[in-house]
Scaffold this active site. Structure first.
Site, PDB file in Angstrom:
ATOM      1  N   ASP A 203      68.339 -53.381  62.938  1.00  0.00           N
ATOM      2  CA  ASP A 203      66.893 -53.181  62.984  1.00  0.00           C
ATOM      3  C   ASP A 203      66.164 -54.359  63.622  1.00  0.00           C
ATOM      4  O   ASP A 203      64.981 -54.260  63.926  1.00  0.00           O
ATOM      5  CB  ASP A 203      66.364 -52.931  61.569  1.00  0.00           C
ATOM      6  CG  ASP A 203      64.974 -52.312  61.552  1.00  0.00           C
ATOM      7  OD1 ASP A 203      64.661 -51.540  62.471  1.00  0.00           O
ATOM      8  OD2 ASP A 203      64.204 -52.603  60.622  1.00  0.00           O
ATOM      9  N   SER A 227      58.727 -49.051  62.225  1.00  0.00           N
ATOM     10  CA  SER A 227      59.872 -48.161  62.419  1.00  0.00           C
ATOM     11  C   SER A 227      59.568 -46.825  61.752  1.00  0.00           C
ATOM     12  O   SER A 227      59.109 -46.783  60.602  1.00  0.00           O
ATOM     13  CB  SER A 227      61.132 -48.772  61.792  1.00  0.00           C
ATOM     14  OG  SER A 227      61.435 -50.014  62.381  1.00  0.00           O
ATOM     15  N   GLN A 277      66.451 -45.217  67.367  1.00  0.00           N
ATOM     16  CA  GLN A 277      65.280 -45.464  66.520  1.00  0.00           C
ATOM     17  C   GLN A 277      64.010 -45.132  67.289  1.00  0.00           C
ATOM     18  O   GLN A 277      63.860 -45.513  68.448  1.00  0.00           O
ATOM     19  CB  GLN A 277      65.223 -46.922  66.079  1.00  0.00           C
ATOM     20  CG  GLN A 277      64.089 -47.223  65.115  1.00  0.00           C
ATOM     21  CD  GLN A 277      63.944 -48.712  64.813  1.00  0.00           C
ATOM     22  OE1 GLN A 277      63.340 -49.445  65.584  1.00  0.00           O
ATOM     23  NE2 GLN A 277      64.517 -49.158  63.706  1.00  0.00           N
TER      24      GLN A 277
END
Length: 290
Positions: A203, A227, A277
């Site tokens: 991430d 996110s 993502q």
């Protein structure tokens, strides 16, 4: 074991409340909100606690609300299916009585079969490349004092960017970034633990890849970023305490959302994981300040 790495191991050492229910603590990695990678790693660990003899091969998570770093997160694991080869778990991350995260994870027995992979990009490093921590110290005078301590803090994952980006002086670039990464300390020989820490590390900076062509940064006061979802597929064995290359690109930005992909390789060139993502990147009409 470094202190920052031990903190991550402590975060992943979830407290068992009862069967299928676990409690995790939080650490302030970037500010008042819980770091998404922490929730990814903890949710995957919670799901893995309910599975025997199999390791995760994929996970799909949705970030629903910002997490509060001052409060614990309760993870509820639902057993969806146990098959001969695959099993599926759903995980809810709950805080203050509300769902902040949802994940579906699939686990599989090891099987041999047909294999191919895309080749690893030919890049320099990791030896001889400055770490992100060293680079942050170099731009410390540009960082507002109220957030300087957070940016200068040592992270549990050492990151060595191949083409560094200064978030306080963004310029337009191709939507691609690469860095080498590995855990700061030697870790136990537990494959699930290495997968959870790789989910945690996946991430870092991925979402901001889609911002590169626009010359904007997540630290701008007129940029709202978060996110939205995160998916990950595990392909081959790896150790997260050995150097891994994270190759990221962002093929699309539209409707205030950026789409980012990542491929993670060992130093020997084996493709071990793929990441996807989508992130919110909404510009607001306020003066641009850092």
């Amino acid at each position: 074991m470094s202190n920052v790495m031990q903190e991550v191991l402590d975060l992943l050492d979830l407290e068992t409340i009862e069967q299928g229910i676990y409690r995790g603590t939080s650490r302030n990695f970037f500010g008042k909100n819980v770091f998404g990678g922490q929730v990814l790693g903890q949710a995957l660990m919670a799901a893995g606690r309910t599975v025997e003899g199999r390791l995760p091969h994929s996970m799909h998570g949705y970030f629903l609300r910002a997490g509060d770093v001052t409060a614990p997160i309760v993870y509820q694991v639902e057993n969806i299916r146990d098959g001969k080869s695959f099993c599926t778990r759903n995980v809810k991350g709950i805080q203050h009585g509300e769902n902040i995260f949802l994940m579906s994870a699939s686990f599989a027995v090891h099987e041999d079969g047909l294999e191919h992979q895309m080749p690893m990009p030919q890049v320099e490093g990791p030896e001889g490349i400055p770490s992100e921590h060293e680079l942050r110290k170099m731009i410390a005078p540009m960082i507002p004092e109220k957030i300087r301590a957070v940016f200068e803090r040592e992270r549990p994952i050492e990151i060595r960017p191949i083409d560094p980006v200064n978030p306080f002086a963004p310029v337009k670039k191709e939507p691609q970034r690469r860095h080498w990464m590995k855990a700061q300390s030697k870790l136990p020989d537990d494959p699930l633990l290495h997968m959870c820490i790789l989910a945690f590390a996946s991430d870092f900076v991925l979402m901001s890849t889609a911002m590169l062509p626009h010359g904007v940064s997540y630290v701008q006061s007129n940029m709202q970023s978060a996110s939205l979802d995160h998916a990950m597929w595990f392909h081959r064995d790896f150790r997260v305490d050995e150097w891994l290359l994270y190759d990221m690109d962002a093929p699309n930005a539209s409707a205030s959302r950026g789409m980012n992909f990542g491929r993670i390789f060992t130093q020997a060139g084996a493709l071990v994981a793929t990441v996807a993502q989508e992130g919110l990147m909404r510009l607001r009409e306020v003066p641009e300040k850092y």
